[in-house]
Design an enzyme around this catalytic site. Structure first.
Site, mmCIF file in Angstrom:
data_model
loop_
_atom_site.group_PDB
_atom_site.id
_atom_site.type_symbol
_atom_site.label_atom_id
_atom_site.label_comp_id
_atom_site.label_asym_id
_atom_site.label_seq_id
_atom_site.Cartn_x
_atom_site.Cartn_y
_atom_site.Cartn_z
ATOM 1 N N GLN A 146 -14.262 18.702 -11.201
ATOM 2 C CA GLN A 146 -14.885 17.473 -11.701
ATOM 3 C C GLN A 146 -15.464 17.764 -13.082
ATOM 4 O O GLN A 146 -15.160 18.805 -13.670
ATOM 5 C CB GLN A 146 -15.961 16.983 -10.716
ATOM 6 C CG GLN A 146 -15.399 16.434 -9.395
ATOM 7 C CD GLN A 146 -14.669 15.089 -9.564
ATOM 8 O OE1 GLN A 146 -14.688 14.472 -10.632
ATOM 9 N NE2 GLN A 146 -13.978 14.663 -8.503
ATOM 10 N N GLY A 155 -11.495 13.004 -10.868
ATOM 11 C CA GLY A 155 -12.372 12.256 -11.757
ATOM 12 C C GLY A 155 -11.686 11.703 -12.987
ATOM 13 O O GLY A 155 -12.350 11.268 -13.933
ATOM 14 N N ASP A 204 -0.189 11.740 -7.496
ATOM 15 C CA ASP A 204 -0.025 10.659 -6.516
ATOM 16 C C ASP A 204 -0.576 9.399 -7.139
ATOM 17 O O ASP A 204 -1.456 9.458 -8.006
ATOM 18 C CB ASP A 204 -0.823 10.941 -5.240
ATOM 19 C CG ASP A 204 -2.300 10.638 -5.443
ATOM 20 O OD1 ASP A 204 -2.997 11.466 -6.052
ATOM 21 O OD2 ASP A 204 -2.754 9.547 -5.033
ATOM 22 N N CYS A 228 18.972 -2.155 -6.671
ATOM 23 C CA CYS A 228 19.834 -2.223 -7.862
ATOM 24 C C CYS A 228 21.315 -2.215 -7.508
ATOM 25 O O CYS A 228 22.127 -2.803 -8.216
ATOM 26 C CB CYS A 228 19.500 -1.072 -8.810
ATOM 27 S SG CYS A 228 17.872 -1.270 -9.584
ATOM 28 N N ASP A 286 -6.261 13.256 1.273
ATOM 29 C CA ASP A 286 -7.458 13.334 0.447
ATOM 30 C C ASP A 286 -8.662 13.556 1.364
ATOM 31 O O ASP A 286 -8.527 13.589 2.595
ATOM 32 C CB ASP A 286 -7.592 12.102 -0.452
ATOM 33 C CG ASP A 286 -7.787 10.815 0.326
ATOM 34 O OD1 ASP A 286 -8.027 10.867 1.541
ATOM 35 O OD2 ASP A 286 -7.695 9.739 -0.295
ATOM 36 N N SER A 287 -9.832 13.707 0.779
ATOM 37 C CA SER A 287 -11.002 14.109 1.564
ATOM 38 C C SER A 287 -11.800 12.927 2.074
ATOM 39 O O SER A 287 -12.713 13.092 2.882
ATOM 40 C CB SER A 287 -11.916 14.961 0.693
ATOM 41 O OG SER A 287 -12.515 14.138 -0.308
ATOM 42 N N GLY A 288 -11.477 11.742 1.598
ATOM 43 C CA GLY A 288 -12.271 10.566 1.937
ATOM 44 C C GLY A 288 -13.356 10.272 0.914
ATOM 45 O O GLY A 288 -13.866 9.153 0.860
ATOM 46 N N GLY A 289 -13.709 11.270 0.113
ATOM 47 C CA GLY A 289 -14.835 11.113 -0.811
ATOM 48 C C GLY A 289 -14.633 10.002 -1.817
ATOM 49 O O GLY A 289 -15.516 9.153 -2.014
ATOM 50 N N PHE A 290 -13.472 9.972 -2.432
ATOM 51 C CA PHE A 290 -13.229 8.974 -3.475
ATOM 52 C C PHE A 290 -13.268 7.565 -2.900
ATOM 53 O O PHE A 290 -13.880 6.658 -3.468
ATOM 54 C CB PHE A 290 -11.875 9.240 -4.144
ATOM 55 C CG PHE A 290 -11.549 8.259 -5.231
ATOM 56 C CD1 PHE A 290 -12.124 8.380 -6.488
ATOM 57 C CD2 PHE A 290 -10.673 7.214 -5.005
ATOM 58 C CE1 PHE A 290 -11.831 7.472 -7.491
ATOM 59 C CE2 PHE A 290 -10.374 6.304 -6.007
ATOM 60 C CZ PHE A 290 -10.958 6.432 -7.251
ATOM 61 N N HIS A 339 12.742 0.366 -4.929
ATOM 62 C CA HIS A 339 13.149 0.624 -6.318
ATOM 63 C C HIS A 339 12.094 1.430 -7.068
ATOM 64 O O HIS A 339 12.415 2.404 -7.748
ATOM 65 C CB HIS A 339 13.428 -0.669 -7.079
ATOM 66 C CG HIS A 339 13.591 -0.413 -8.545
ATOM 67 N ND1 HIS A 339 14.782 0.000 -9.102
ATOM 68 C CD2 HIS A 339 12.684 -0.396 -9.555
ATOM 69 C CE1 HIS A 339 14.605 0.231 -10.394
ATOM 70 N NE2 HIS A 339 13.336 -0.002 -10.697
ATOM 71 N N CYS A 363 19.256 2.834 -6.405
ATOM 72 C CA CYS A 363 18.500 2.369 -5.234
ATOM 73 C C CYS A 363 19.169 1.121 -4.653
ATOM 74 O O CYS A 363 19.947 0.459 -5.331
ATOM 75 C CB CYS A 363 17.044 2.080 -5.617
ATOM 76 S SG CYS A 363 16.777 0.416 -6.263
ATOM 77 N N ASP A 372 -15.499 15.847 -2.101
ATOM 78 C CA ASP A 372 -16.174 15.853 -3.408
ATOM 79 C C ASP A 372 -16.797 14.501 -3.695
ATOM 80 O O ASP A 372 -16.570 13.532 -2.961
ATOM 81 C CB ASP A 372 -15.187 16.227 -4.527
ATOM 82 C CG ASP A 372 -14.113 15.158 -4.728
ATOM 83 O OD1 ASP A 372 -13.858 14.374 -3.795
ATOM 84 O OD2 ASP A 372 -13.515 15.109 -5.814
ATOM 85 N N CYS A 404 20.445 2.582 -11.992
ATOM 86 C CA CYS A 404 19.650 2.989 -10.828
ATOM 87 C C CYS A 404 20.497 2.889 -9.558
ATOM 88 O O CYS A 404 21.251 1.936 -9.373
ATOM 89 C CB CYS A 404 18.414 2.108 -10.701
ATOM 90 S SG CYS A 404 17.395 2.499 -9.267
#
Lengths: 376, 376
Positions: free
Chosen positions: A190, A217, A267, A310, A93-97, A336, A307, A147, A305
Site C-alpha cells: 500500500q 491501492g 484482474d 464475432c 481477495d481478502s474481503g478488505g477492499f 467477446h 469468439c 489489508d 476475433c
C-alpha cells in the site's frame, strides 16, 4: 495434489516479463488477466466458456462469498472449485477492499473491521485471521493478505496510517495462513501515490516473506498517469523472482502499460461488467453496441476475433438483443470482452517471448488511434 | 436447398404417432417439442446449446420480430436463420395470437387487426396478406395462417364468429402464401371446446388444403380436462398424412396426453420461462430451486439427467445463483428444462417406435407420483 507453487520468469523484454506460475491445479501463463467470478460465477459465462477464452485462473470475492452462500457452506460442499465447477486455480481477495466499498456501518479497529452485510443487514467481522480462515474454507489457491485500502481522497497521514496498519495485518495474515503446501499467500503493498510509503511497505512485506506480491491501492480514482507514476518504480521494489499482481486493473491500455512496467497478473470487472452494459472492447477501441448506427450493420464486432459473438453474429443482431434486453446479449458481449482481454494477454506474452514488445505496443496503440470501423 | 417438405409417419401406437418431417433445412423427429425463440433468441441459450438438448426446430414470434428489429431489417440481413445463427428449421406463428394478448388499442375488422406496439407505441396492421409477407421476409420454414384466437371466457357465438373469420383468413393466407417450394403453410383449427365448431373448422381447412394442421385455441385457460376433451376427437378430424401441431402446449403431462391423442408437434414458453423463475422440470415433478431446503444439498437436480446443470452442479449451487440473481441461474435452469423436455420427446418417440407407449406412460406418471427426492 502435488505441493508445488512456483513462479518462473521465462523471458524479459525491457521491464516486461513473461513467465509461468505453477500450481497444483494447473499453470498460469503470465502476464495473466484474471476474470472476476464475484459470487461463484463469472457473470453470464459458463466455466468451460471462460476457459475457452484462454483464462488460466479466475478471481473469487471473499466479501461476497462469506455473506452468501457463506464460506462454511462452500466448504461443506467440497470447496469453491467444485461448487462453481472451475477446475483451474482460483485467487481470492481478502474481503478488505470490498468491505470498505460495499458494506454498511463499517467500524475499523486495530483488530479488524465490523460491518453490516449489504445483502441482508446481518453483522460480521473480518480480521486477518478470519480472512485467512475464509479463504482456506473456500479452497483458494492464491490467498491475499487482509489489508485496508483507504478511500480517496485521503491525506498523506491517512494513507500512511492505513499502510502501516495493513503491514501489521500482513504479519498476522502470514502467521494465520501457516504452512499450506500448494497454496500461496500474497502480500499487498500500500502507500497511495507516495514513493516513500510504497518503499516502506515493500520493505515490510519482504521482511515477512510472501509467495507473491500485489500492488494495492491503485485504480481507485487516481487516474492513469498517477498510476503509471507509481508503477514506474513500485514493481522494482518487489522481489524479481516472485509474481507481481496489480489489483483491480483495468482498461486495455492500463493493462498494457502495467505489463510494460513489470506487472505479471491483473484482474478487473471491466470486461464482464461492460459486457452487460453493451460496452465492447476491440482492437480498435470501445464500441457502444447500443448506438443506432449498428442497427443495420451486417459486419461482426471485429473480423479478426474468433469468439462466438464475432464468428456467428452481426453488429445488427448484437444491437437488437441488447436493445431487447435479452440475456444472450450479456452472454455474447461478455464472452467477446473476455476473449479480447485474453487475446491481448496472449499477444503480449508472445511479443515478450520474442523480444518485440515495443513493436507490439506500437501496433496496439496505432489500431486504437484508428478507431472503430466506419459506419455503413 | 432442395424443394422437399415432407412428413412420414413411421410408427403408430394407439393414436400416438412417431414420424419425421423433412425440410430443406433438416429433419424434425416427431413427436417434436419446439423451444420458443421469441425475439430472435431462445432466452438465455446459445443456439448450439439449444441444438445440443436435442431440439430439431425452434419457433419464432412474428409479432415480436415485426416490431423489433422488423421483418424488413431481418430480410436485409439475410433472414432469421442467419440473423440468430440457427441452422435448423424455424416455425413462425402468424402474429394473431400475440396481437390479441400483448398489443394495445386493438381494432379487429374483416380485413385484419390494427394495433399499437407494446414496445414503442407505433401503429401497425396485421392481415393475412401482411402476416404471410412478414413470415416470408423472416425466411420461416413452417408458416402459420393468420387467425383470430378469441380471449376466454367467450360465448359460443363469439367462438363461432372468430372461427369462421379465421377460416376466411386461412383462405386468404393460402392465396397470399402462393407456391413456395421447401416452405410449408399450416392451417389452424379453431372452435373452442365445441365439437361441431371444431369439425366445421377442420372441414374448411381441408377443403383449402395445407401442408400441416394446427389445433389452435387451446391452452388458453380452459384446463387440461377440457383440452384433452377436444384432443379426444380433434386430431381425428385432420388428415392422417399431415403433421398435427398443438399450439402453446404445455406442461409435461399435457404434452404426454397430447401425444397419446395423436399430436405430432408442440411449442411452449414454459421450459424457458420457468428456467428464469427457478421452476425446474424433472422426471419426478417440479422442483422450486428457490426453496431453502436446497441450500445445503450436494445432489444434482436429477442424477439421471445428462444436461450441464445436472452433470456439474449441486442443488446448493443452483439455489445460490438463483438467490443471488446471477445470469448463470437462468442459463443452467433453462438448459436443464429444455433438455428435460427433449428427453421426454425422445422417450416417447422410442416407446412409440417399439410399441410400448402405454408402459412408457405408466412409468412417466409413476415417477411423478413419487415426487422429488427426499430432503437431506
Amino acid at each position: 495434489m502435488t505441493a508445488a507453487f512456483n513462479f518462473e520468469v521465462k523471458a524479459t523484454d525491457g521491464k516486461a516479463r513473461g513467465g509461468v506460475i505453477t500450481t497444483p491445479r494447473g499453470q498460469i501463463r503470465t502476464p495473466a488477466f484474471m476474470p472476476v467470478g464475484t459470487a461463484g460465477t463469472v457473470k453470464a459465462m459458463l466455466p468451460d466458456s471462460v476457459a475457452a477464452t484462454g483464462a488460466d485462473i479466475i478471481l473469487g470475492n471473499t466479501y461476497h462469498l462469506m455473506l452468501r452462500p457463506t464460506a462454511e457452506r462452500i466448504d461443506r460442499l467440497g470447496g469453491l472449485h467444485r461448487f462453481m465447477n472451475w477446475r483451474g486455480p482460483i485467487l481470492t481477495d481478502s474481503g478488505g477492499f470490498q468491505v470498505m466499498s460495499l458494506a454498511e456501518l463499517r467500524k475499523l479497529t486495530e483488530d479488524g473491521v465490523t460491518f453490516k452485510s449489504h445483502v441482508d443487514g446481518s453483522r460480521h467481522t473480518l480480521t486477518p485471521e478470519r480472512s485467512m480462515e475464509i479463504q482456506r474454507l473456500l479452497g483458494s489457491d492464491i490467498v491475499m493478505c487482509f489489508d485496508e485500502c483507504p478511500a480517496l481522497p485521503a491525506t498523506d497521514d491517512e494513507v500512511a496510517r492505513a499502510m502501516r496498519l495493513s503491514m501489521r495485518w500482513a504479519e498476522r495474515s502470514r502467521a494465520a495462513f501457516g504452512d499450506r503446501p500448494g497454496h500461496a499467500l500474497f502480500g499487498i503493498m500500500q502507500g497511495g501515490v507516495t514513493r516513500e510509503l510504497r518503499e516502506e511497505s515493500a520493505e515490510a512485506l519482504k521482511s515477512i516473506g510472501f509467495d507473491g506480491y500485489a500492488v494495492g491501492g491503485l485504480a481507485v480514482g487516481e487516474g492513469q498517469e498517477a498510476m503509471f507514476g507509481v508503477l514506474d518504480y513500485a514493481p522494482d521494489c518487489l522481489p524479481a523472482d516472485k509474481p507481481r499482481y496489480l489489483m483491480g486493473v483495468g482498461k486495455p491500455d492500463d493493462i498494457v502499460g502495467a505489463v510494460a512496467r513489470g506487472i505479471d497478473m491483473m484482474d478487473c470487472v471491466l470486461p464482464t461488467r461492460s459486457g452487460r452494459t453493451g460496452q465492447v472492447f476491440t482492437r480498435r477501441g470501445v464500441v457502444n453496441i447500443k448506438n443506432a448506427r449498428h442497427a443495420d450493420d451486417p459486419r461482426p464486432l471485429d473480423e479478426e476475433c474468433a469468439c462466438p459473438a464475432c464468428r456467428h453474429y452481426s453488429r445488427a443482431y448484437l444491437h437488437h438483443v441488447f436493445r431487447a434486453q435479452e440475456i444472450i446479449s450479456s452472454m455474447l458481449l461478455t464472452w467477446h470482452n473476455l476473449h479480447y482481454y485474453q487475446d491481448l494477454m496472449a499477444g503480449m506474452r508472445a511479443a515478450i517471448a520474442e523480444g518485440r514488445f515495443a513493436d507490439w505496443q506500437a501496433t496496439f496503440h496505432a489500431a486504437r488511434a484508428e478507431g472503430d470501423i466506419a459506419p455503413l
